[in-house]
Structures are given as structure tokens and as C-alpha cells.
Design a protein around this motif. Structure first.
Motif, PDB file in Angstrom:
ATOM      1  N   GLY A 232      35.132   7.349 103.320  1.00 28.85           N
ATOM      2  CA  GLY A 232      34.728   8.388 102.386  1.00 28.85           C
ATOM      3  C   GLY A 232      35.518   8.270 101.096  1.00 28.85           C
ATOM      4  N   HIS A 233      34.996   8.836 100.010  1.00 27.47           N
ATOM      5  CA  HIS A 233      35.604   8.550  98.710  1.00 27.47           C
ATOM      6  C   HIS A 233      36.673   9.553  98.305  1.00 27.47           C
ATOM      7  CE1 HIS A 233      32.970  11.717  97.052  1.00 27.47           C
ATOM      8  NE2 HIS A 233      33.743  11.684  95.989  1.00 27.47           N
ATOM      9  N   ASN A 234      36.867  10.655  99.063  1.00 25.00           N
ATOM     10  CA  ASN A 234      37.817  11.654  98.603  1.00 25.00           C
ATOM     11  C   ASN A 234      38.375  12.449  99.780  1.00 25.00           C
ATOM     12  OD1 ASN A 234      39.151  13.846  97.317  1.00 25.00           O
ATOM     13  ND2 ASN A 234      37.843  13.600  95.528  1.00 25.00           N
ATOM     14  N   GLN A 235      39.578  12.062 100.228  1.00 23.24           N
ATOM     15  CA  GLN A 235      40.194  12.743 101.361  1.00 23.24           C
ATOM     16  C   GLN A 235      40.721  14.123 100.987  1.00 23.24           C
ATOM     17  OE1 GLN A 235      43.560  10.808 103.640  1.00 23.24           O
ATOM     18  NE2 GLN A 235      41.830  10.392 105.009  1.00 23.24           N
ATOM     19  N   VAL A 236      40.992  14.334  99.720  1.00 22.65           N
ATOM     20  CA  VAL A 236      41.394  15.673  99.270  1.00 22.65           C
ATOM     21  C   VAL A 236      40.231  16.652  99.440  1.00 22.65           C
ATOM     22  CG1 VAL A 236      42.179  17.048  97.292  1.00 22.65           C
ATOM     23  CG2 VAL A 236      43.094  14.749  97.653  1.00 22.65           C
ATOM     24  N   PHE A 237      39.019  16.185  99.129  1.00 27.17           N
ATOM     25  CA  PHE A 237      37.829  17.021  99.349  1.00 27.17           C
ATOM     26  C   PHE A 237      37.704  17.409 100.816  1.00 27.17           C
ATOM     27  CE2 PHE A 237      34.663  16.085  95.654  1.00 27.17           C
ATOM     28  CZ  PHE A 237      35.596  16.566  94.753  1.00 27.17           C
ATOM     29  N   THR A 238      37.887  16.430 101.711  1.00 23.72           N
ATOM     30  CA  THR A 238      37.725  16.727 103.131  1.00 23.72           C
ATOM     31  C   THR A 238      38.807  17.689 103.619  1.00 23.72           C
ATOM     32  OG1 THR A 238      38.960  14.726 103.734  1.00 23.72           O
ATOM     33  CG2 THR A 238      36.573  14.551 103.638  1.00 23.72           C
ATOM     34  N   SER A 239      40.020  17.559 103.098  1.00 25.05           N
ATOM     35  CA  SER A 239      41.094  18.479 103.480  1.00 25.05           C
ATOM     36  C   SER A 239      40.811  19.894 102.986  1.00 25.05           C
ATOM     37  CB  SER A 239      42.434  17.989 102.915  1.00 25.05           C
ATOM     38  OG  SER A 239      42.756  16.705 103.408  1.00 25.05           O
ATOM     39  N   LEU A 240      40.377  20.004 101.745  1.00 27.86           N
ATOM     40  CA  LEU A 240      40.012  21.316 101.210  1.00 27.86           C
ATOM     41  C   LEU A 240      38.833  21.899 101.977  1.00 27.86           C
ATOM     42  CD1 LEU A 240      40.394  23.538  99.140  1.00 27.86           C
ATOM     43  CD2 LEU A 240      39.001  22.217  97.531  1.00 27.86           C
ATOM     44  N   ALA A 280      44.472  20.858 115.616  1.00 30.61           N
ATOM     45  CA  ALA A 280      45.034  20.049 114.534  1.00 30.61           C
ATOM     46  C   ALA A 280      46.253  19.264 115.007  1.00 30.61           C
ATOM     47  CB  ALA A 280      45.406  20.942 113.352  1.00 30.61           C
ATOM     48  N   VAL A 281      47.152  19.935 115.719  1.00 29.22           N
ATOM     49  CA  VAL A 281      48.383  19.284 116.176  1.00 29.22           C
ATOM     50  C   VAL A 281      48.085  18.198 117.204  1.00 29.22           C
ATOM     51  CG1 VAL A 281      50.550  19.671 117.430  1.00 29.22           C
ATOM     52  CG2 VAL A 281      49.834  21.283 115.653  1.00 29.22           C
ATOM     53  N   ALA A 282      47.232  18.505 118.160  1.00 28.87           N
ATOM     54  CA  ALA A 282      46.926  17.527 119.213  1.00 28.87           C
ATOM     55  C   ALA A 282      46.249  16.286 118.643  1.00 28.87           C
ATOM     56  CB  ALA A 282      46.039  18.169 120.271  1.00 28.87           C
ATOM     57  N   ALA A 283      45.336  16.466 117.687  1.00 32.85           N
ATOM     58  CA  ALA A 283      44.631  15.320 117.111  1.00 32.85           C
ATOM     59  C   ALA A 283      45.589  14.416 116.345  1.00 32.85           C
ATOM     60  CB  ALA A 283      43.516  15.809 116.191  1.00 32.85           C
ATOM     61  N   LEU A 284      46.498  15.002 115.588  1.00 35.25           N
ATOM     62  CA  LEU A 284      47.474  14.183 114.867  1.00 35.25           C
ATOM     63  C   LEU A 284      48.338  13.393 115.841  1.00 35.25           C
ATOM     64  CD1 LEU A 284      49.570  14.926 111.771  1.00 35.25           C
ATOM     65  CD2 LEU A 284      50.777  14.308 113.867  1.00 35.25           C
ATOM     66  N   GLY A 297      42.257  11.823 108.783  1.00 39.01           N
ATOM     67  CA  GLY A 297      40.886  12.203 109.092  1.00 39.01           C
ATOM     68  C   GLY A 297      40.745  12.769 110.490  1.00 39.01           C
ATOM     69  N   VAL A 298      41.417  12.142 111.456  1.00 38.85           N
ATOM     70  CA  VAL A 298      41.375  12.638 112.829  1.00 38.85           C
ATOM     71  C   VAL A 298      42.033  14.010 112.917  1.00 38.85           C
ATOM     72  CG1 VAL A 298      42.222  12.239 115.176  1.00 38.85           C
ATOM     73  CG2 VAL A 298      41.255  10.351 113.868  1.00 38.85           C
ATOM     74  N   THR A 299      43.128  14.196 112.196  1.00 39.97           N
ATOM     75  CA  THR A 299      43.805  15.495 112.189  1.00 39.97           C
ATOM     76  C   THR A 299      42.884  16.591 111.667  1.00 39.97           C
ATOM     77  OG1 THR A 299      45.925  14.386 111.784  1.00 39.97           O
ATOM     78  CG2 THR A 299      45.827  16.758 111.349  1.00 39.97           C
ATOM     79  N   LEU A 300      42.178  16.304 110.590  1.00 44.19           N
ATOM     80  CA  LEU A 300      41.245  17.281 110.028  1.00 44.19           C
ATOM     81  C   LEU A 300      40.135  17.607 111.023  1.00 44.19           C
ATOM     82  CD1 LEU A 300      40.928  15.830 106.403  1.00 44.19           C
ATOM     83  CD2 LEU A 300      42.350  17.743 107.159  1.00 44.19           C
ATOM     84  N   ASN A 301      39.604  16.576 111.660  1.00 44.18           N
ATOM     85  CA  ASN A 301      38.568  16.809 112.662  1.00 44.18           C
ATOM     86  C   ASN A 301      39.117  17.550 113.873  1.00 44.18           C
ATOM     87  OD1 ASN A 301      36.441  15.673 111.242  1.00 44.18           O
ATOM     88  ND2 ASN A 301      36.817  13.617 112.045  1.00 44.18           N
TER      89      ASN A 301
END
Length: 458
Positions: A232-240, A280-284, A297-301
Motif C-alpha cells: 500500500g502507498h501510505n501506512q500513515v493513512f492506514t494507522s489513522l 493489537a498487542v498480540a498481533a505485534l 500492518g499486522v499490528t494494525l489488523n
């Protein structure tokens, strides 16, 4: 001292005039005040859920390539508008209509088509029907936006239009009726407080059907079966996006109390936060352990998976169980993404893992962790296996996600297959390489960046 007390009392009467009415004996009744507070909270919750569409725009945009950014944003707004109209005209009647008769009502609602509500709440109502409609509409729009994950970067705009009509009028409302509208799963005691199955699994199964029929994006898989990572082109977008969705989820879950009352909606918000945090914690941690790097990305998901999983159980489980549910969801989403990658199901937004796998787990979790006290509070189903309920509630939960998931998949697959035969689902190879911004809309989401780059395949 007396003077100060009088001044304070006067100020309170100015700020809270209902106190003055109550003192005079001619103000609104307690029931009217309760109804007004309920209405206010449900409307605020509906607004929070509707604002989750901003999260979906940023999530899909950030997780895909720049050449499709404008298409993602515009398509989302367009389909939210369209689903609002079809849900008003037909969908709400199938979900919550009560005129079908006892036998037919187990499977579908009839009534309230082209919903024409009373202007204000009627005597005895806990909240106005208008506000309940807006709240339920926001849920339908979320489920639809989840489905778009399986269409991303390759579906024609016309397919979005046609599928919205069917999904918003028939597929989603029928499942909502089965569990929330008095259908046969509601009679069985299915516990899905805010929609792990109704909203999330339904959207994910539609995404799965689309992924199968549309096939992977150009360049995703090599001839030997190995996968290429299309970033994806913008990880800041996905975090927001995740933050916006996380905040909106308090309207999603706590709003489903549809009452202020004794403040139970606060407990629902509390367990929602714990579930999200655990995910969030478990995925990270699991991505760090397996990959040697902490995958953002996995943490966000993982955070989203925790939210999806706790959605069914937020009103039924104790705090420690909410954490466990979130932790398991965070691990599950990691391995689920690996599984779908292995079977060549190209899911750019991880909709099938975040909303599908986690939705199934969250629904099943009630059959394990639902407590007698909270079951009595909500008034749906029975306690779970770990609280002396045996396997009954677990069976009901499995029944609900299997039946609803299968219906959503089969119905979506049939609709999309018919569309494929008539007009086709996918843009041409040239259009996909150029990007949907230009090929479907004649403009770029990032006009300056794309023109200066000298390439469209970004």
C-alpha cells in the motif's frame, strides 16, 4: 454561606432548566427525559458509526496503490449514499418489518418498506424510530464497506453499483433479521450484541465471493505460485484509519445498548477497549516472534481483529475474558492472512481475516465466556461453557455463524456470478495497469504526484 448556596442553586437552574420544571411540577415526565437521553445517545452513536466510513476510506486507500486513491474515496461515498436509499426503501423492512406472520417472520421481515416514521417518539417508546433507523443504516453501510476489500483495485464501478443494490436491500437485511429482528436464530438465543456475525462476517463472506470471482490483481502471483507483495502507498493513512475505526467502535458496541438507563453502555465500552488492546498487542508480538520484525500492518489488523471479535461478546463477558478474546484474535488474524496468501486469495485489505476469521472467533467466544449475570442483564441466550452452561450456547453460536456465513457467501457469489456473465466484473488489463482513478473517473486522486512521477504503475 447561605448567599453562596443560593447563587449556586440559581446557576444550576439556569444551566439545567428541567430542574426548575420539576420543582414546579409541570415539567417533562421522567419517562420523557429518559427517552430524550436515549435518543441523544443513540444518535451520537450512529454518527460515530457513520464516521467509520472515513476510516474505511483511509484504510483501503492506504493499503492500495496511489493510482486508485481517488476511486476508493469516491466509490465509498457513492455506495454509502446508494445503500442509504435501498435500505430505506426495502432493506429496513426485511430486517425489522413485523407484518410477515409468525411462521414467515422466522426467516424474513415484512413491512416498513419506504420507511415513513412518526415525526416524534410515541407514548411508551424508549426512543424515536427515526433514530433507530439511522443507527441500523450505519451498520448496514459498514458491512458493505467491509465487502469492498475483496473488490479492491480491479472491479468495475458498475459492479459496485449493482452489488450495493442487492446487498443493502436483501443479503444484509435478511441476516440482520435472523439475529436482531426476531428471526429463528434470535429465537434460538444467538448472542451477537453488535454484529461480529451480522455485520462483520457478512461483509467478509461477500468479500470472499468477490475475491474468488475477480481473481488476483495483475502481478500478485508468479507462475510458480509464489506471491509478490503489493505494498500500500501510505501506512500513515492506514494507522489513522485504525484509530478512526477504533473510536467509532464505541458507537458501534456501546451504542447497541440503545439506552442510557443504568449506564450499562459504559461497561460495553470498557470491554471493547480491552478487546482492541489485546488484539493489537498480540498481533505485534506474534509477527515479531515469527518474522523477526514487528510488522506494523499486522499490528494494525490485530487491533481491528480484537475489535471485531469483542463486538459479539462485549456485553456478555468479564474483563479478563475480553482481554483473552482480543489476544486470540490478534494471533488468529496473523495466521489467517498467511493462509489466504497461501491459497492465492488476493485480499488487499485483509477483510477476510480481520472481519471473517475474527468475526467467527468472536461469535464462538460467547459460547465459552458468557456469564450468567451478564446474560441476565442483556436477556439473550444462556451462559457459556466455562460458566456452567454446558455446550448449548456454544452450539447456538456455531449455528449462527455457519448459517449466516454460508448464506452471505452463497448469495453474494450468485449475484456476482450473474453480473460477471452479463457485464463482467473486472476492468481490462490496460485499465488496471493505468489505475481506476483514470480509467473509471478520468482523473487522478493525486494529480500532481502522478504526473510528475512519469509512471502510472505506482
Amino acid at each position: 454561606m447561605v448567599k453562596k448556596s443560593l447563587v449556586a442553586l440559581g446557576a444550576m437552574l439556569v444551566l439545567f432548566p428541567t430542574m426548575a420544571f420539576a420543582a414546579e411540577g409541570d415539567g417533562p415526565s421522567a419517562a420523557t427525559l429518559d427517552m430524550g437521553l436515549n435518543a441523544l445517545w443513540i444518535l451520537v452513536a450512529a454518527i460515530l458509526v457513520l464516521l467509520m466510513q472515513g476510516g474505511f476510506i483511509l484504510l483501503e486507500t492506504g493499503s492500495t496503490r496511489m493510482k486508485n486513491a481517488g476511486h476508493v474515496a469516491g466509490k465509498t461515498i457513492f455506495t454509502v449514499g446508494l445503500v442509504s436509499l435501498v435500505y430505506w426503501a426495502v432493506g429496513y423492512g426485511f430486517a425489522f418489518g413485523g407484518d410477515a406472520g409468525e411462521s414467515l417472520n422466522k426467516f424474513i421481515g415484512i413491512g416498513n418498506f419506504f420507511f415513513d416514521p412518526t415525526i416524534v417518539a410515541q407514548d411508551g417508546e424508549s426512543f424515536p424510530s427515526t433514530i433507530f433507523f439511522v443507527f441500523q443504516l450505519a451498520f448496514a453501510a459498514v458491512s458493505l464497506s467491509i465487502a469492498w476489500g475483496g473488490f479492491a483495485e480491479r472491479a468495475k464501478l458498475s459492479v459496485y453499483l449493482i452489488f450495493t443494490l442487492v446487498f443493502g436491500s436483501v443479503i444484509y437485511p435478511i441476516i440482520a433479521h435472523w439475529i436482531w429482528g426476531g428471526g429463528f436464530l434470535a429465537e434460538d438465543g444467538a448472542q451477537d450484541y453488535a454484529g461480529s456475525t451480522v455485520v462483520h462476517l457478512t461483509g467478509a463472506m461477500a468479500a470472499l465471493a468477490a475475491t474468488i470471482l475477480l481473481k488476483p490483481r495483475i502481478g500478485k502471483y508468479n507462475k510458480d505460485g509464489s506471491a509478490n507483495e503489493i505494498l500500500g502507498h501510505n501506512q500513515v493513512f492506514t494507522s489513522l484509519a485504525v484509530l478512526l475505526l477504533w473510536v467509532g467502535w464505541f458507537g458501534f458496541n456501546a451504542g447497541s445498548a440503545v439506552a442510557v438507563g443504568d449506564g450499562f453502555f459504559g461497561y460495553v465500552a470498557f470491554t471493547t477497549q480491552l478487546g482492541a488492546a489485546g488484539g493489537a498487542v498480540a498481533a505485534l508480538l506474534i509477527s515479531w516472534l515469527v518474522k523477526g520484525k514487528a510488522d506494523i500492518g499486522v499490528t494494525l489488523n490485530g487491533a481491528l481483529a480484537g475489535l471485531v471479535a469483542i463486538t459479539a461478546s462485549c456485553a456478555f463477558v468479564e474483563p479478563w475474558a475480553a482481554v483473552v478474546i482480543g489476544l486470540i484474535a490478534g494471533v488468529l488474524v496473523f495466521f489467517s492472512q498467511m493462509f489466504f496468501e497461501k491459497i492465492k486469495a488476493d485480499d488487499p485489505i485483509a477483510a477476510m481475516s480481520v472481519h471473517g476469521a475474527a468475526g467467527i472467533w468472536g461469535t464462538a467466544a460467547n459460547g465459552l465466556f458468557a456469564t450468567p449475570a451478564l446474560v441476565a442483564q442483556v436477556g439473550v441466550g444462556k451462559e457459556g461453557l466455562f460458566y456452567g452452561g454446558g455446550g448449548h450456547q456454544l452450539w447456538v453460536q456455531v449455528e449462527s455463524f455457519v448459517i449466516c456465513g454460508a448464506f452471505a457467501f452463497v448469495a453474494s457469489f450468485i449475484v456476482l456470478w450473474v453480473i460477471k456473465q452479463i457485464i463482467g466484473l473486472r476492468v481490462t488489463e490496460e485499465q488496471e495497469i493505468i489505475g481506476l482513478d483514470l480509467s473509471e473517473h478520468g482523473n487522478y486522486g493525486y494529480p500532481e504526484a502522478l504526473k510528475k512521477s512519469g509512471t502510472l504503475n505506482v
